[in-house]
Motif scaffolding. Sequence first.
Motif, PDB file in Angstrom:
ATOM      1  N   ALA A  96       0.838  -1.194   0.000  1.00  0.00           N
ATOM      2  CA  ALA A  96       0.000   0.000   0.000  1.00  0.00           C
ATOM      3  C   ALA A  96       0.877   1.248   0.000  1.00  0.00           C
ATOM      4  N   GLY A  97       0.527   2.193  -0.852  1.00  0.00           N
ATOM      5  CA  GLY A  97       1.282   3.442  -0.938  1.00  0.00           C
ATOM      6  C   GLY A  97       2.267   3.491  -2.083  1.00  0.00           C
ATOM      7  N   GLN A  98       2.632   2.339  -2.657  1.00  0.00           N
ATOM      8  CA  GLN A  98       3.535   2.363  -3.798  1.00  0.00           C
ATOM      9  C   GLN A  98       2.819   2.975  -5.005  1.00  0.00           C
ATOM     10  N   LYS A  99       3.599   3.571  -5.920  1.00  0.00           N
ATOM     11  CA  LYS A  99       3.031   4.279  -7.056  1.00  0.00           C
ATOM     12  C   LYS A  99       3.381   3.566  -8.353  1.00  0.00           C
ATOM     13  N   VAL A 100       2.354   3.341  -9.169  1.00  0.00           N
ATOM     14  CA  VAL A 100       2.505   2.662 -10.456  1.00  0.00           C
ATOM     15  C   VAL A 100       2.196   3.660 -11.573  1.00  0.00           C
ATOM     16  N   ALA A 101       3.023   3.638 -12.634  1.00  0.00           N
ATOM     17  CA  ALA A 101       2.795   4.531 -13.772  1.00  0.00           C
ATOM     18  C   ALA A 101       3.166   3.809 -15.065  1.00  0.00           C
ATOM     19  N   LEU A 102       2.541   4.240 -16.155  1.00  0.00           N
ATOM     20  CA  LEU A 102       2.881   3.768 -17.498  1.00  0.00           C
ATOM     21  C   LEU A 102       3.685   4.870 -18.177  1.00  0.00           C
ATOM     22  N   GLN A 103       4.887   4.519 -18.667  1.00  0.00           N
ATOM     23  CA  GLN A 103       5.757   5.520 -19.273  1.00  0.00           C
ATOM     24  C   GLN A 103       6.199   5.090 -20.676  1.00  0.00           C
ATOM     25  N   PHE A 104       6.655   6.074 -21.452  1.00  0.00           N
ATOM     26  CA  PHE A 104       7.192   5.794 -22.785  1.00  0.00           C
ATOM     27  C   PHE A 104       8.447   6.636 -22.996  1.00  0.00           C
ATOM     28  N   LEU A 105       9.255   6.213 -23.959  1.00  0.00           N
ATOM     29  CA  LEU A 105      10.476   6.932 -24.302  1.00  0.00           C
ATOM     30  C   LEU A 105      10.778   6.716 -25.774  1.00  0.00           C
ATOM     31  N   THR A 106      11.282   7.761 -26.428  1.00  0.00           N
ATOM     32  CA  THR A 106      11.833   7.611 -27.776  1.00  0.00           C
ATOM     33  C   THR A 106      13.275   8.106 -27.752  1.00  0.00           C
ATOM     34  N   PHE A 107      14.153   7.318 -28.322  1.00  0.00           N
ATOM     35  CA  PHE A 107      15.581   7.638 -28.353  1.00  0.00           C
ATOM     36  C   PHE A 107      16.016   7.728 -29.814  1.00  0.00           C
ATOM     37  N   GLY A 108      16.696   8.812 -30.157  1.00  0.00           N
ATOM     38  CA  GLY A 108      17.011   9.052 -31.566  1.00  0.00           C
ATOM     39  C   GLY A 108      15.761   9.488 -32.300  1.00  0.00           C
TER      40      GLY A 108
END
Length: 287
Positions: free
Chosen positions: A249-261
């Motif tokens: 309880a209390g942990q944080k979940v997120a969906l992330q993205f990245l583009t390189f180049g």
Amino acid sequence: MNKKLLLIISIFSSSLFFAQVGINTPNPQGMFHIDGARDNPKTGIPSIVQQSNDFTVAVNSGVGQGTISVGIGTTVPTERLDVVNGNVRIRDINNNVGLGSDRLLVADNNGVIKVAGGDAFSVNNSGNRILSATAGATLSADNDWNDNEFTTLKLDEQYDSMNAYNPLTGEFVVPKDGLYFMYGVCGFITPAEGSGSFDGTSGDAFTALVVDGGRVSTSHNVIYRGTKNPGMAASLFFLVTNSTLWLKAGQKVALQFLTFGTSNMVGSLSDLKIDKTSSKLIINKIL
């Protein structure tokens, strides 16, 4: 007097006196005991092997709220129903959708069936879904994210039974300790044609599930400038990632993205987009 009648009277009298009935055994271990293989000793406690073919109804005030327990394969049941070396099967079980008060069941290391946690089974979303987030404004590489920098994908909440997701930050705050299944999809839009000719230049695209800032699962693909993008002629392709974890309880979940180049992927950064209507974050609480 008829010998059969005498035998019945004798058995009945013996049963009343000792409050025990034994079938195939003169040495019943409970108030009702069947020795399936007739291999139990005349005195003493049967061995584990000998008990394996027995059925016993025992008086046990320490089990449950009553005094009677049943053992299949054991003469000393420790639960109201104790099955040794076997599974329980219910044929033609009712397939009706459960009620909101239903609970999920699990078995512990000793095979004892228990309620999993205390959360009600979700009748609206299978798998005890507690979050479904998707949709929102389309993002563009020229204004909405930076090259080689993970960016949290902020989606609109569609179903958030525990009010644990913040669409302004894109973070899901775990409401209870438990086992969670997390599923993330990021939809990339690239030109089917144009925005530069295919010349071998490319960049990398990533989608990741993140817990407390640390990535727990990642998917990856290459985006080529020109017409050689994933999906070939299609202008939309997906990067999917998932993970099953015990969370506190209390942990944080997120969906992330990245583009390189990123600049190598398209001739104009405005041609590379994130389609939120094709992106989603789904979280199920399993236990």
